[in-house]
Design an enzyme around this catalytic site. Sequence first.
Site, PDB file in Angstrom:
ATOM      1  N   ASP A  46     -24.442  10.080  32.052  1.00 37.51           N
ATOM      2  CA  ASP A  46     -24.563  11.298  31.792  1.00 37.51           C
ATOM      3  C   ASP A  46     -25.556  11.625  32.481  1.00 37.51           C
ATOM      4  OD1 ASP A  46     -22.039  10.890  30.553  1.00 37.51           O
ATOM      5  OD2 ASP A  46     -22.696  11.711  28.460  1.00 37.51           O
ATOM      6  N   GLU A  48     -27.513  10.995  35.088  1.00 39.50           N
ATOM      7  CA  GLU A  48     -27.415  11.120  36.382  1.00 39.50           C
ATOM      8  C   GLU A  48     -26.440  12.288  36.983  1.00 39.50           C
ATOM      9  OE1 GLU A  48     -26.806   6.935  38.854  1.00 39.50           O
ATOM     10  OE2 GLU A  48     -25.938   6.843  36.938  1.00 39.50           O
ATOM     11  N   TYR A  49     -25.267  12.379  35.919  1.00 39.68           N
ATOM     12  CA  TYR A  49     -24.297  13.391  36.375  1.00 39.68           C
ATOM     13  C   TYR A  49     -25.139  14.939  36.104  1.00 39.68           C
ATOM     14  CZ  TYR A  49     -20.155  16.420  35.771  1.00 39.68           C
ATOM     15  OH  TYR A  49     -19.417  17.492  35.825  1.00 39.68           O
ATOM     16  N   ASP A  50     -25.889  15.020  34.947  1.00 39.98           N
ATOM     17  CA  ASP A  50     -26.705  16.123  34.911  1.00 39.98           C
ATOM     18  C   ASP A  50     -27.546  16.487  36.071  1.00 39.98           C
ATOM     19  OD1 ASP A  50     -25.173  16.500  32.575  1.00 39.98           O
ATOM     20  OD2 ASP A  50     -26.676  16.066  31.034  1.00 39.98           O
ATOM     21  N   SER A  95     -18.053  25.275  28.533  1.00 36.75           N
ATOM     22  CA  SER A  95     -19.118  24.422  28.246  1.00 36.75           C
ATOM     23  C   SER A  95     -20.245  25.036  27.943  1.00 36.75           C
ATOM     24  CB  SER A  95     -19.290  23.558  29.534  1.00 36.75           C
ATOM     25  OG  SER A  95     -20.028  22.841  29.619  1.00 36.75           O
ATOM     26  N   GLU A 129     -26.970  22.016  15.198  1.00 43.59           N
ATOM     27  CA  GLU A 129     -26.207  20.928  15.099  1.00 43.59           C
ATOM     28  C   GLU A 129     -26.339  19.957  15.990  1.00 43.59           C
ATOM     29  OE1 GLU A 129     -22.089  22.842  16.093  1.00 43.59           O
ATOM     30  OE2 GLU A 129     -23.277  24.309  15.006  1.00 43.59           O
ATOM     31  N   LYS A 131     -24.946  17.357  18.689  1.00 45.97           N
ATOM     32  CA  LYS A 131     -23.970  17.304  19.989  1.00 45.97           C
ATOM     33  C   LYS A 131     -23.236  15.955  19.997  1.00 45.97           C
ATOM     34  CE  LYS A 131     -23.565  18.449  24.615  1.00 45.97           C
ATOM     35  NZ  LYS A 131     -22.543  17.614  25.159  1.00 45.97           N
ATOM     36  N   ASP A 133     -21.045  13.080  20.798  1.00 45.52           N
ATOM     37  CA  ASP A 133     -20.608  12.522  21.914  1.00 45.52           C
ATOM     38  C   ASP A 133     -19.102  12.122  22.131  1.00 45.52           C
ATOM     39  OD1 ASP A 133     -20.526  11.911  24.481  1.00 45.52           O
ATOM     40  OD2 ASP A 133     -22.029  10.266  24.530  1.00 45.52           O
ATOM     41  N   ARG A 152      -9.372  19.587  26.128  1.00 49.52           N
ATOM     42  CA  ARG A 152     -10.095  20.681  27.018  1.00 49.52           C
ATOM     43  C   ARG A 152      -9.268  20.752  28.529  1.00 49.52           C
ATOM     44  NH1 ARG A 152     -16.508  21.185  28.235  1.00 49.52           N
ATOM     45  NH2 ARG A 152     -16.117  19.530  29.328  1.00 49.52           N
ATOM     46  N   GLU A 189     -14.678  18.416  17.805  1.00 51.87           N
ATOM     47  CA  GLU A 189     -14.843  16.908  18.605  1.00 51.87           C
ATOM     48  C   GLU A 189     -14.401  15.693  17.901  1.00 51.87           C
ATOM     49  OE1 GLU A 189     -16.557  17.824  21.189  1.00 51.87           O
ATOM     50  OE2 GLU A 189     -17.567  16.009  22.116  1.00 51.87           O
ATOM     51  N   TYR A 241     -16.234  22.697  14.710  1.00 50.80           N
ATOM     52  CA  TYR A 241     -17.755  23.285  15.305  1.00 50.80           C
ATOM     53  C   TYR A 241     -17.528  24.661  15.874  1.00 50.80           C
ATOM     54  CZ  TYR A 241     -17.303  20.755  19.477  1.00 50.80           C
ATOM     55  OH  TYR A 241     -16.883  20.213  20.767  1.00 50.80           O
ATOM     56  N   LYS A 307     -26.909  27.744  18.264  1.00 52.36           N
ATOM     57  CA  LYS A 307     -25.872  28.609  18.499  1.00 52.36           C
ATOM     58  C   LYS A 307     -26.284  29.983  17.764  1.00 52.36           C
ATOM     59  CE  LYS A 307     -22.030  25.487  18.528  1.00 52.36           C
ATOM     60  NZ  LYS A 307     -21.033  24.863  17.962  1.00 52.36           N
ATOM     61  N   LYS A 331     -30.309  18.496  25.390  1.00 48.43           N
ATOM     62  CA  LYS A 331     -30.206  16.923  25.324  1.00 48.43           C
ATOM     63  C   LYS A 331     -31.291  15.890  25.162  1.00 48.43           C
ATOM     64  CE  LYS A 331     -26.124  16.388  27.568  1.00 48.43           C
ATOM     65  NZ  LYS A 331     -25.875  16.636  28.820  1.00 48.43           N
ATOM     66  N   CYS A 425     -12.091 -18.007  43.307  1.00 51.94           N
ATOM     67  CA  CYS A 425     -12.304 -18.030  41.998  1.00 51.94           C
ATOM     68  C   CYS A 425     -13.291 -19.098  41.725  1.00 51.94           C
ATOM     69  CB  CYS A 425     -11.028 -18.371  41.261  1.00 51.94           C
ATOM     70  SG  CYS A 425     -11.446 -18.666  39.479  1.00 51.94           S
ATOM     71  N   CYS A 428     -11.951 -22.185  39.655  1.00 52.83           N
ATOM     72  CA  CYS A 428     -11.022 -23.339  40.160  1.00 52.83           C
ATOM     73  C   CYS A 428     -10.999 -23.264  41.785  1.00 52.83           C
ATOM     74  CB  CYS A 428      -9.523 -22.846  39.604  1.00 52.83           C
ATOM     75  SG  CYS A 428      -8.726 -21.603  40.220  1.00 52.83           S
ATOM     76  N   CYS A 449      -7.832 -13.872  40.269  1.00 51.46           N
ATOM     77  CA  CYS A 449      -7.818 -15.453  40.693  1.00 51.46           C
ATOM     78  C   CYS A 449      -6.226 -15.637  40.633  1.00 51.46           C
ATOM     79  CB  CYS A 449      -8.437 -16.261  39.566  1.00 51.46           C
ATOM     80  SG  CYS A 449      -7.801 -18.040  39.710  1.00 51.46           S
ATOM     81  N   CYS A 455      -6.312 -22.990  36.899  1.00 50.54           N
ATOM     82  CA  CYS A 455      -7.745 -22.282  37.047  1.00 50.54           C
ATOM     83  C   CYS A 455      -8.082 -22.570  35.218  1.00 50.54           C
ATOM     84  CB  CYS A 455      -7.405 -20.751  36.896  1.00 50.54           C
ATOM     85  SG  CYS A 455      -9.198 -20.292  36.655  1.00 50.54           S
TER      86      CYS A 455
HETATM   87  S1  IVH Z   1     -19.852  24.291  20.852  1.00 45.92           S
HETATM   88  C1  IVH Z   1     -18.550  27.738  23.740  1.00 45.92           C
HETATM   89  N1  IVH Z   1     -20.860  22.300  19.209  1.00 45.92           N
HETATM   90  O1  IVH Z   1     -20.224  19.588  24.113  1.00 45.92           O
HETATM   91  C2  IVH Z   1     -19.334  26.283  23.023  1.00 45.92           C
HETATM   92  N2  IVH Z   1     -19.812  21.722  21.594  1.00 45.92           N
HETATM   93  O2  IVH Z   1     -21.107  20.700  26.851  1.00 45.92           O
HETATM   94  C3  IVH Z   1     -18.300  25.425  22.500  1.00 45.92           C
HETATM   95  N3  IVH Z   1     -20.081  19.155  21.873  1.00 45.92           N
HETATM   96  O3  IVH Z   1     -17.027  20.711  25.290  1.00 45.92           O
HETATM   97  C4  IVH Z   1     -18.820  24.205  22.363  1.00 45.92           C
HETATM   98  N4  IVH Z   1     -20.852  18.689  19.938  1.00 45.92           N
HETATM   99  O4  IVH Z   1     -17.128  18.749  23.843  1.00 45.92           O
HETATM  100  C5  IVH Z   1     -20.399  22.594  20.689  1.00 45.92           C
HETATM  101  N5  IVH Z   1     -21.789  20.941  17.869  1.00 45.92           N
HETATM  102  C6  IVH Z   1     -21.032  21.018  18.934  1.00 45.92           C
HETATM  103  C7  IVH Z   1     -20.811  20.074  19.770  1.00 45.92           C
HETATM  104  C8  IVH Z   1     -20.296  20.407  21.116  1.00 45.92           C
HETATM  105  C9  IVH Z   1     -20.348  18.522  21.053  1.00 45.92           C
HETATM  106  C10 IVH Z   1     -19.336  18.962  23.019  1.00 45.92           C
HETATM  107  C11 IVH Z   1     -18.176  19.812  23.242  1.00 45.92           C
HETATM  108  C12 IVH Z   1     -18.284  20.738  24.686  1.00 45.92           C
HETATM  109  C13 IVH Z   1     -19.624  20.167  25.204  1.00 45.92           C
HETATM  110  C14 IVH Z   1     -20.476  21.151  25.892  1.00 45.92           C
END
Ligand code: IVH
Length: 709
Positions: A46, A48-50, A95, A129, A131, A133, A152, A189, A241, A307, A331, A425, A428, A449, A455
Amino acid sequence: MTMTKSTIPVDQLTPDEARDELAALAAEIAYHDELYYREDAPVISDAEYDMLRQRNAAIEARFPELVRDDSPNRRVGAKPSAQFGTIRHAVPMLSLSNAFDDQDVRDFTGRIRRFLRLADDAPLAFAAEPKIDGLSISLRYERGRLVQAATRGDGYEGENVTANVRTIKDVPDVLSGDDVPEVIEVRGEIYMTHADFAALNEAQAANGGKVFANPRNAAAGSLRQLDAAITAARPLKFFAYAWGEVSGGKPPGDTQWEIYQAFKRWGLPLNPLMRLCTSVDELLAFYHEIGEGRAGLTYDIDGVVYKVNDLALQERLGFVSRAPRWAIAHKFPAQQATTTLRDIEIQVGRTGALTPVARLQPITVGGVVVTNATLHNEDEIARKDIRIGDTVVVQRAGDVIPQIVSVVTEKRPPSAEPYIFPEICPACGSHAVREVNPKTGKVDAVRRCTGGLICPAQAIERLKHFVSRNAFDIEGLGEKQITAFYTDGLIRRAPDIFTLQRRDEASELTKLKNREGWGATSVAKLFDAINQRRRISLDRFIYALGIRHVGETTARLIARSYGDLETFLSAMRAIGTDPDGPQFHELDDIEGIGTTLARAIADFFAEDHNWEVIDALREEIEVQPMERAAASSPVAGKTIVFTGGLTRLSRDEAKAMAERLGAKAAGSVSAKTDLVVAGPGAGSKLKKAAELGIEVIDEDEWFRRVGEV
Ligand code: IVH
């Protein structure tokens, strides 16, 4: 696909370089989205992706005129797969933007204050709260009843996974309370705990199924099963949530926190660590506290979310591109360390799959000593250009299975050669090949194999599977013993296990009790354990055979459907000789058995050597017929017909539900029918039921009987 490895600082890029890099990033991010959302099998972390997304955003910010139509910033996730029905979200599931350090969080609250023209000392509260996974889900309740569940997907359209979600205990079928809106989409989630993930992977590995890289992939893979019975057997959990469409515009309450209290009253599970905070310092304290407690949680979290609490302020703040302005994900840094790759070892599985495993100089990552890491397959090794002797960055993904994130190329020893994946293989010496999927024309990622019976690695894995907990469950016959007995020629095939005692008693030569590590007592115990398993249920027997793709659930389905060994084997004999005959189609028609699976079963029974094993086993053991259903359910073993319009369930869901409860869903009423569930507009079937004196009930009564009101 290669990783984009531009190291030019964004402010030094020329427009041409920026254009090229944006194109490369769009393609690369799309590729990883596909793997993550559609295949539940990401190949990068995640973090690296970010980084890819951040780099993309930074370049776009400097060159707004170069933003592409297919910019990753304009998309979330991947288009839903066509296997499930699609559902358009009434309110998109967007997201969150990310914060990576304290300053990002201060900038976030500063932006909000400026946007709202709030003085620095004006009160501003946040719900903070963990997050989770997992994967997000939208649950639609109408008049308090769960009517639909959607993933989603790409944020706008998700997959209809209602039947699967209904099997999750944490998700209430009915919301209780007198202030539940007429329509409300509850969002949250779906996740899997570490213990459940480990148990699932163990079982998957034992039956040659897909082994998941982390709990999130396992949860996603389990939820996206076409057969709800499989989802039901996997322990998924849920936290609420957020919300989507609500009749009347918003749920009852003026703050995020009040809505959470309403959720709780209605019976929805909330994460117990949620906290109301009133300053940035409290947010940061929350972040550090949760971070410190992270290792002690039973599930994965990858950060915390803040939030704005006041819903009127959320409304004013609104959204920017794909994320709300009123929320942010803070994060946690990935748990990474660098070490050297000592060797790449190739393991050969029961079905012949060659899996590369990295042997590492032991290193502590996030408090756990790591010595091995998964390398996925040969394409991954090539993609990351991983070489023996390299210094590599190791990460515990989802906190569980270590992965190699990247190579520190600057530290590469001059002698390190590109890794050449073996084409024979290692166990074998047979050719190991990558098959082409005849349907898709794609080359399989896995090299296998071709040695089959000759084998030893496959043979040992098959024996290990045969005696494993969910198969014959023979105590005292573990990996070590199996390997030793195999090597010494005492046990080569499964039936040898049951003749071991006779051969030992007849032997003039070294008796088992004289072998190293054994004595009279342990040998007596082993024979006892073996003898206790001479009677076995049909489902365990089928599972133990180790047919490719046939896990416990499938074995149970097959066993229930054929009932006893004779019926099963005579059908399989017919399939073995006529792979496209009526018996094959009967197998293919079993609910929950797709064509790939049916083909794999047919292939197994087309092989003489498999019949030799089965025949030899039958000399030794007794296979018990199956109860045609789970005895505990009130409709177990019954044949049920659904007819007329059903309001709470689709016809397919109703059938899946009956089957999950051990009943058989039939299409027409006959003397064999036990129960008819009729909705409005039921016609001739109702008449027929009356003629035959078969009990008829309505949908509500059905739910009452099966205890899922
Ligand atoms: S709120 C409009 N709260 O994180 C905002 N998201 O990167 C709605 N996630 O797609 C998301 N825990 O899959 C919210 N406590 C939490 C969360 C949460 C995990 C995930 C969720 C979302 C992704 C956003």
